[in-house]
Design an enzyme around this catalytic site. Structure first.
Site, PDB file in Angstrom:
ATOM      1  CE  LYS A 154       4.220  32.717 -15.886  1.00 22.48           C
ATOM      2  NZ  LYS A 154       4.993  32.423 -14.710  1.00 22.48           N
ATOM      3  CB  ILE A 155      -1.837  36.694 -15.832  1.00 26.04           C
ATOM      4  CG1 ILE A 155      -1.517  35.353 -16.447  1.00 26.04           C
ATOM      5  CG2 ILE A 155      -3.153  37.262 -16.041  1.00 26.04           C
ATOM      6  CD1 ILE A 155      -2.360  34.284 -16.006  1.00 26.04           C
ATOM      7  CB  THR A 232      -9.099  35.773 -15.081  1.00 26.99           C
ATOM      8  OG1 THR A 232      -8.099  36.688 -14.585  1.00 26.99           O
ATOM      9  CG2 THR A 232     -10.254  36.612 -15.772  1.00 26.99           C
ATOM     10  CB  SER A 233      -6.611  33.800 -10.464  1.00 25.50           C
ATOM     11  OG  SER A 233      -5.333  33.410 -10.185  1.00 25.50           O
ATOM     12  NE  ARG A 234      -6.566  27.075 -11.027  1.00 30.72           N
ATOM     13  CZ  ARG A 234      -5.956  27.424 -12.439  1.00 30.72           C
ATOM     14  NH1 ARG A 234      -6.868  28.389 -12.962  1.00 30.72           N
ATOM     15  NH2 ARG A 234      -5.369  26.793 -12.858  1.00 30.72           N
ATOM     16  CG  ASP A 258     -12.633  32.569 -17.069  1.00 34.72           C
ATOM     17  OD1 ASP A 258     -13.399  32.425 -17.991  1.00 34.72           O
ATOM     18  OD2 ASP A 258     -11.546  32.241 -17.291  1.00 34.72           O
ATOM     19  CD  GLU A 263     -13.439  26.262 -12.469  1.00 36.15           C
ATOM     20  OE1 GLU A 263     -13.501  27.410 -12.315  1.00 36.15           O
ATOM     21  OE2 GLU A 263     -12.735  25.763 -13.310  1.00 36.15           O
ATOM     22  CG  HIS A 295     -11.314  27.904 -16.194  1.00 41.51           C
ATOM     23  ND1 HIS A 295     -11.015  27.571 -14.858  1.00 41.51           N
ATOM     24  CD2 HIS A 295     -10.073  28.115 -16.679  1.00 41.51           C
ATOM     25  CE1 HIS A 295      -9.838  27.372 -14.615  1.00 41.51           C
ATOM     26  NE2 HIS A 295      -9.035  27.936 -15.622  1.00 41.51           N
ATOM     27  CD  GLN A 296     -15.135  32.458 -22.821  1.00 46.25           C
ATOM     28  OE1 GLN A 296     -16.525  32.136 -22.688  1.00 46.25           O
ATOM     29  NE2 GLN A 296     -14.849  33.453 -23.703  1.00 46.25           N
ATOM     30  CB  ALA A 297      -9.384  33.637 -18.879  1.00 44.13           C
ATOM     31  CG  PHE A 298      -7.267  28.577 -21.277  1.00 45.70           C
ATOM     32  CD1 PHE A 298      -8.436  28.332 -20.636  1.00 45.70           C
ATOM     33  CD2 PHE A 298      -7.124  27.541 -22.344  1.00 45.70           C
ATOM     34  CE1 PHE A 298      -9.430  27.438 -21.008  1.00 45.70           C
ATOM     35  CE2 PHE A 298      -7.947  26.528 -22.684  1.00 45.70           C
ATOM     36  CZ  PHE A 298      -9.016  26.103 -22.155  1.00 45.70           C
TER      37      PHE A 298
HETATM   38  P1  NAD Z   1       2.590  33.507 -11.892  1.00 44.09           P
HETATM   39  O1  NAD Z   1       3.269  32.752 -10.904  1.00 44.09           O
HETATM   40  O2  NAD Z   1       3.594  34.294 -13.079  1.00 44.09           O
HETATM   41  O3  NAD Z   1       1.967  34.930 -11.001  1.00 44.09           O
HETATM   42  C1  NAD Z   1       1.436  34.616  -9.906  1.00 44.09           C
HETATM   43  C2  NAD Z   1       1.799  35.777  -8.973  1.00 44.09           C
HETATM   44  O4  NAD Z   1       1.167  35.643  -7.544  1.00 44.09           O
HETATM   45  C3  NAD Z   1       3.414  35.939  -8.455  1.00 44.09           C
HETATM   46  O5  NAD Z   1       4.012  36.961  -8.587  1.00 44.09           O
HETATM   47  C4  NAD Z   1       3.514  35.474  -6.977  1.00 44.09           C
HETATM   48  O6  NAD Z   1       4.257  36.142  -6.338  1.00 44.09           O
HETATM   49  C5  NAD Z   1       2.102  36.035  -6.468  1.00 44.09           C
HETATM   50  N1  NAD Z   1       1.552  35.593  -5.206  1.00 44.09           N
HETATM   51  C6  NAD Z   1       1.690  34.154  -4.843  1.00 44.09           C
HETATM   52  N2  NAD Z   1       1.177  34.015  -3.710  1.00 44.09           N
HETATM   53  C7  NAD Z   1       0.525  35.498  -3.409  1.00 44.09           C
HETATM   54  C8  NAD Z   1      -0.104  35.680  -2.321  1.00 44.09           C
HETATM   55  N3  NAD Z   1      -0.312  35.190  -1.260  1.00 44.09           N
HETATM   56  N4  NAD Z   1      -0.417  37.174  -2.255  1.00 44.09           N
HETATM   57  C9  NAD Z   1      -0.265  37.897  -3.247  1.00 44.09           C
HETATM   58  N5  NAD Z   1       0.392  37.543  -4.386  1.00 44.09           N
HETATM   59  C10 NAD Z   1       0.859  35.934  -4.563  1.00 44.09           C
HETATM   60  O7  NAD Z   1       1.386  33.111 -12.572  1.00 44.09           O
HETATM   61  P2  NAD Z   1       0.346  33.628 -13.706  1.00 44.09           P
HETATM   62  O8  NAD Z   1       1.086  32.937 -15.041  1.00 44.09           O
HETATM   63  O9  NAD Z   1       0.303  34.933 -13.759  1.00 44.09           O
HETATM   64  O10 NAD Z   1      -0.867  33.035 -13.262  1.00 44.09           O
HETATM   65  C11 NAD Z   1      -1.817  33.442 -12.279  1.00 44.09           C
HETATM   66  C12 NAD Z   1      -2.838  32.378 -11.813  1.00 44.09           C
HETATM   67  O11 NAD Z   1      -3.761  32.582 -13.127  1.00 44.09           O
HETATM   68  C13 NAD Z   1      -2.516  31.001 -11.845  1.00 44.09           C
HETATM   69  O12 NAD Z   1      -2.085  30.520 -10.903  1.00 44.09           O
HETATM   70  C14 NAD Z   1      -3.639  30.433 -12.301  1.00 44.09           C
HETATM   71  O13 NAD Z   1      -4.467  29.989 -11.076  1.00 44.09           O
HETATM   72  C15 NAD Z   1      -4.501  31.546 -13.073  1.00 44.09           C
HETATM   73  N6  NAD Z   1      -4.796  31.113 -14.399  1.00 44.09           N
HETATM   74  C16 NAD Z   1      -6.025  31.101 -15.015  1.00 44.09           C
HETATM   75  C17 NAD Z   1      -6.386  31.070 -16.352  1.00 44.09           C
HETATM   76  C18 NAD Z   1      -7.784  31.100 -16.979  1.00 44.09           C
HETATM   77  O14 NAD Z   1      -8.003  30.521 -17.959  1.00 44.09           O
HETATM   78  N7  NAD Z   1      -8.629  31.694 -16.492  1.00 44.09           N
HETATM   79  C19 NAD Z   1      -5.329  30.458 -17.133  1.00 44.09           C
HETATM   80  C20 NAD Z   1      -4.061  30.522 -16.451  1.00 44.09           C
HETATM   81  C21 NAD Z   1      -3.852  30.885 -15.381  1.00 44.09           C
END
Ligand code: NAD
Length: 333
Positions: A154-155, A232-234, A258, A263, A295-298
């Site tokens: 999604k992101i 911005t993921s983990r 982020d 953290e 961790h403010q992206a959301f």
């Molecule tokens: P999502 O589930 O829609 O998308 C994740 C994508 O990663 C999927 O398409 C999946 O197939 C892919 N994936 C899984 N394992 C993989 C691998 N080994 N190699 C490559 N791609 C792989 O999730 P999303 O809503 O897009 O969110 C992504 C991440 O963003 C979340 O897991 C979360 O950790 C992080 N996040 C961060 C914040 C923030 O405030 N910083 C907020 C929300 C989410």
């Protein structure tokens, strides 16, 4: 339902209270995070609500279950902080908010890129102090640059669309490729190809056993000199020591994060009057080409509305034995 809400910030309470007419739950707010030392606070609550840095390991889950907790309502999308196997073993249901506002996170990734590139944070301070010099503020055009996107869920999908709108070429890697994105011009390649050819690399995959430390010394050696890395993921996707070495050797030209692997002891807290003992964050902060947000992206109004509403609905669904569309299940591999 009685719900104990952990790691409560002022804004969490404000947004839950905004929707109090939508439910009959009894919410109790705890500022402290949840871990094995604070788990006693959950006694008497059939449901708890937690955020990204609450630690739900085997021990904590066992104690929660012994204390009568049946539901864990995550008010976030990622669930890497929950031991799903243990939750399953202790009969705890885990619900989450799968997509509260992917735009918020994708737009924050862009904010990190533009700030690092065009140095608007430095320009702001300079001009306020009467310094109108442009020295050392040189940026680069994003148009025609190659952006590597790891994870196009999604992101990552929205981020790719934003960057294509700026004239960038997108190289992507995902274990599940999207035909929609491919038709929009995204080119799916190997992770190695991304490392070799990208000017900017942005991480949007979850933290799993497969993705932990995908950005390590070996990956960094393959990258273009001066690469920009955005996370911005983990935090655990990046091996922090290796990134610090790559900043010192100038392999990394810009780093925008982020999220940070360690953290949980820092983020969401005001430590401005404390002695910070985490040497790696201090080292990262010392580089002029590193931008860290906490961790403010959301953190947009739209996302906070959605988080509160979906979390409350999840709890209602559990209590009413409705279908649990946001359940996170343990998959035995
Ligand atoms: P999502 O589930 O829609 O998308 C994740 C994508 O990663 C999927 O398409 C999946 O197939 C892919 N994936 C899984 N394992 C993989 C691998 N080994 N190699 C490559 N791609 C792989 O999730 P999303 O809503 O897009 O969110 C992504 C991440 O963003 C979340 O897991 C979360 O950790 C992080 N996040 C961060 C914040 C923030 O405030 N910083 C907020 C929300 C989410």
């Amino acid at each position: 339902m009685k719900v104990a809400i952990f790691s409560t910030q002022k804004y969490d309470r404000e947004y839950f209270e905004k929707f109090e007419d939508y439910h009959n739950h009894e919410l109790t707010y705890f500022k402290t995070s949840l871990n094995k030392d604070t788990v006693e606070l959950a006694r008497g609550y059939p449901a708890i609500c937690v955020f990204v840095n609450d630690k739900l390991d085997d021990k904590t889950l066992e104690l929660l279950s012994r204390n009568g907790v049946r539901l864990i309502a995550l008010r976030c999308a990622g669930h890497n902080n929950v031991d799903l196997k243990a939750a399953n073993q202790y009969g705890l249901t885990v619900l989450r908010v799968p997509a509260y506002s992917p735009e918020a996170i994708a737009e924050h990734a862009l904010a990190l890129i533009l700030t690092l590139n065009r140095k608007t944070h430095k320009a702001y301070n300079r001009v306020r102090e009467g310094n109108f010099s442009l020295e050392n503020l040189t940026g680069f055009n994003l148009n025609k640059k190659t952006v590597g996107v790891i994870g196009t869920g999604k992101i990552g999908a929205i981020f790719s669309e934003i960057m294509m709108g700026l004239g960038c070429q997108i190289l992507a890697y995902d274990i599940n490729e999207s035909d929609i994105l491919r038709n929009q011009g995204v080119k799916y390649v190997s992770m190695e190809n991304i490392f070799l050819n990208s000017d900017i690399i942005s991480l949007h995959c979850p933290l799993t056993e497969e993705t932990i430390h995908i950005i390590d010394r070996e990956a960094l050696l393959k990258m273009k000199d001066g690469v920009m890395i955005i996370n911005t993921s983990r935090g655990g996707l990046i091996k922090t020591e290796d990134v610090i070495d790559a900043l010192l050797s100038k392999k990394i030209g810009y780093l925008g994060i982020d999220v940070y692997e360690q953290e949980e002891n820092l983020f969401f807290k005001d430590l401005s009057e404390s002695i910070i003992e985490d040497d790696m964050i201090l080292r990262l902060n010392s580089f002029p080409n590193v931008l860290i947000t906490s961790h403010q992206a959301f953190f947009t109004k739209e996302a906070l509305d959605e988080i509160a509403l979906v979390t409350l609905q999840n709890i209602t669904d559990f209590e009413s034995r409705n279908t649990l569309k946001n359940e996170v299940r343990y998959i035995n591999k």
